[in-house]
Design a protein around this motif. Structure first.
Motif, short mmCIF file in Angstrom:
data_model
loop_
_atom_site.label_atom_id
_atom_site.label_comp_id
_atom_site.label_asym_id
_atom_site.label_seq_id
_atom_site.Cartn_x
_atom_site.Cartn_y
_atom_site.Cartn_z
N SER A 24 0.84 -1.22 0.00
CA SER A 24 0.00 0.00 0.00
C SER A 24 0.86 1.25 0.00
N GLU A 25 1.96 1.24 0.75
CA GLU A 25 2.85 2.40 0.75
C GLU A 25 3.46 2.61 -0.64
N LEU A 26 3.87 1.52 -1.29
CA LEU A 26 4.45 1.65 -2.62
C LEU A 26 3.41 2.11 -3.64
N MET A 27 2.18 1.67 -3.48
CA MET A 27 1.14 2.13 -4.40
C MET A 27 0.84 3.62 -4.19
N SER A 28 0.85 4.06 -2.93
CA SER A 28 0.52 5.47 -2.68
C SER A 28 1.68 6.41 -3.02
N THR A 29 2.93 5.97 -2.83
CA THR A 29 4.06 6.88 -3.08
C THR A 29 4.54 6.87 -4.52
N CYS A 30 4.35 5.74 -5.23
CA CYS A 30 4.90 5.69 -6.59
C CYS A 30 4.04 4.87 -7.55
N SER A 31 2.80 4.61 -7.18
CA SER A 31 1.88 3.83 -8.01
C SER A 31 2.48 2.48 -8.42
N GLY A 32 3.33 1.92 -7.56
CA GLY A 32 3.94 0.63 -7.84
C GLY A 32 5.07 0.67 -8.84
N HIS A 33 5.53 1.89 -9.19
CA HIS A 33 6.63 2.03 -10.15
C HIS A 33 7.95 2.03 -9.37
N GLN A 49 10.33 4.84 -7.41
CA GLN A 49 10.84 5.77 -8.42
C GLN A 49 11.15 7.16 -7.85
N PRO A 50 10.30 7.76 -7.01
CA PRO A 50 10.62 9.10 -6.50
C PRO A 50 11.89 9.13 -5.64
N ALA A 51 12.23 8.05 -4.98
CA ALA A 51 13.46 8.00 -4.17
C ALA A 51 14.69 7.82 -5.06
N TRP A 52 14.52 7.15 -6.20
CA TRP A 52 15.64 6.90 -7.10
C TRP A 52 16.02 8.15 -7.90
N GLU A 53 15.05 8.94 -8.31
CA GLU A 53 15.31 10.05 -9.23
C GLU A 53 16.38 11.02 -8.74
N PRO A 54 16.39 11.48 -7.47
CA PRO A 54 17.47 12.38 -7.05
C PRO A 54 18.85 11.70 -7.03
N ILE A 55 18.87 10.41 -6.76
CA ILE A 55 20.14 9.67 -6.78
C ILE A 55 20.67 9.61 -8.21
N GLU A 56 19.80 9.28 -9.13
CA GLU A 56 20.20 9.22 -10.54
C GLU A 56 20.67 10.59 -11.03
N GLN A 57 19.97 11.64 -10.63
CA GLN A 57 20.35 12.99 -11.03
C GLN A 57 21.73 13.35 -10.50
N LYS A 58 22.00 13.04 -9.23
CA LYS A 58 23.31 13.32 -8.64
C LYS A 58 24.41 12.55 -9.36
N VAL A 83 10.48 -1.17 -13.29
CA VAL A 83 9.57 -2.30 -13.14
C VAL A 83 8.28 -1.80 -12.51
N GLU A 84 7.20 -2.50 -12.78
CA GLU A 84 5.89 -2.14 -12.24
C GLU A 84 5.34 -3.30 -11.43
N MET A 85 4.77 -2.99 -10.28
CA MET A 85 4.07 -4.03 -9.52
C MET A 85 2.80 -4.40 -10.28
N ASP A 86 2.54 -5.69 -10.40
CA ASP A 86 1.31 -6.12 -11.04
C ASP A 86 0.18 -6.16 -10.00
N ILE A 91 6.83 -8.05 -8.94
CA ILE A 91 7.64 -7.37 -9.95
C ILE A 91 8.46 -8.42 -10.68
N LEU A 92 8.68 -8.17 -11.97
CA LEU A 92 9.49 -9.06 -12.79
C LEU A 92 10.91 -8.52 -12.79
N LEU A 93 11.84 -9.30 -12.27
CA LEU A 93 13.25 -8.90 -12.23
C LEU A 93 13.91 -9.27 -13.55
N PRO A 94 14.51 -8.30 -14.23
CA PRO A 94 15.15 -8.60 -15.52
C PRO A 94 16.24 -9.67 -15.38
N PRO A 95 16.32 -10.59 -16.34
CA PRO A 95 17.32 -11.66 -16.26
C PRO A 95 18.75 -11.18 -16.05
N PRO A 96 19.22 -10.12 -16.74
CA PRO A 96 20.62 -9.71 -16.49
C PRO A 96 20.87 -9.27 -15.05
#
Length: 148
Positions: A24-33, A49-58, A83-86, A91-96
């Motif tokens: 529920s927290e993940l759905m409310s904060t990032c819509s499962g993204h 996703q919102p927690a990752w974006e500033p890290i990626e920007q830095k 990845v998106e929560m179904d 979530i589907l973890l990419p093979p690599p």
């Protein structure tokens, strides 16, 4: 705030069911993204996703002229996957990424505040053994005077 250790299993397709207490927290904060990337210690990092974006920007704002910085950018940003929560909270973890972290069927999801670490269960147990192996005078200087 994500905390705690949860033993889970990947299904045959490489899907991970996010524990119900976080959904529920993940759905409310990032819509499962979520963003999944690799960590130099050979686990996966999972960020809303919102927690990752500033890290990626830095990371992207750092100079790419330094080879160590460029390698870190390649590792973290280059391997980042959206990845998106179904509907079942998976979530589907990419093979690599699964291959990089050596994930087998049995995995451990570790809450680390704003993110999760995902470990192969055997590797997680080795990490715990290593963490418990502190000897007198073997603590990092940052922990001097730290008390629980």
């Amino acid at each position: 705030m994500f905390r705690g250790v949860t033993q889970l299993s990947l299904d045959a397709k490489g899907r991970l069911a996010i524990p119900a207490r976080y959904r529920s927290e993940l759905m409310s904060t990032c819509s499962g993204h979520l963003i999944v990337t690799v960590d130099p210690s050979k686990c996966l990092l999972i960020y809303p996703q919102p927690a990752w974006e500033p890290i990626e920007q830095k990371l992207n704002n750092l100079s790419s002229f330094d080879s160590k910085t460029r390698n870190l950018q390649r590792l973290l940003v280059g391997n980042a996957s959206d990845v998106e929560m179904d509907a079942a909270g998976r979530i589907l973890l990419p093979p690599p990424l699964r291959l990089f972290a050596g994930l087998s069927k049995d995995v451990v999801l570790v809450g680390q505040g704003a993110k999760f670490e995902l470990w192969d269960e055997v590797q997680w147990n080795l990490q715990i053994e290593d963490a418990l192996a502190f000897k007198d005078g073997d603590m990092p200087p940052e922990l001097d005077g730290f008390s629980l």
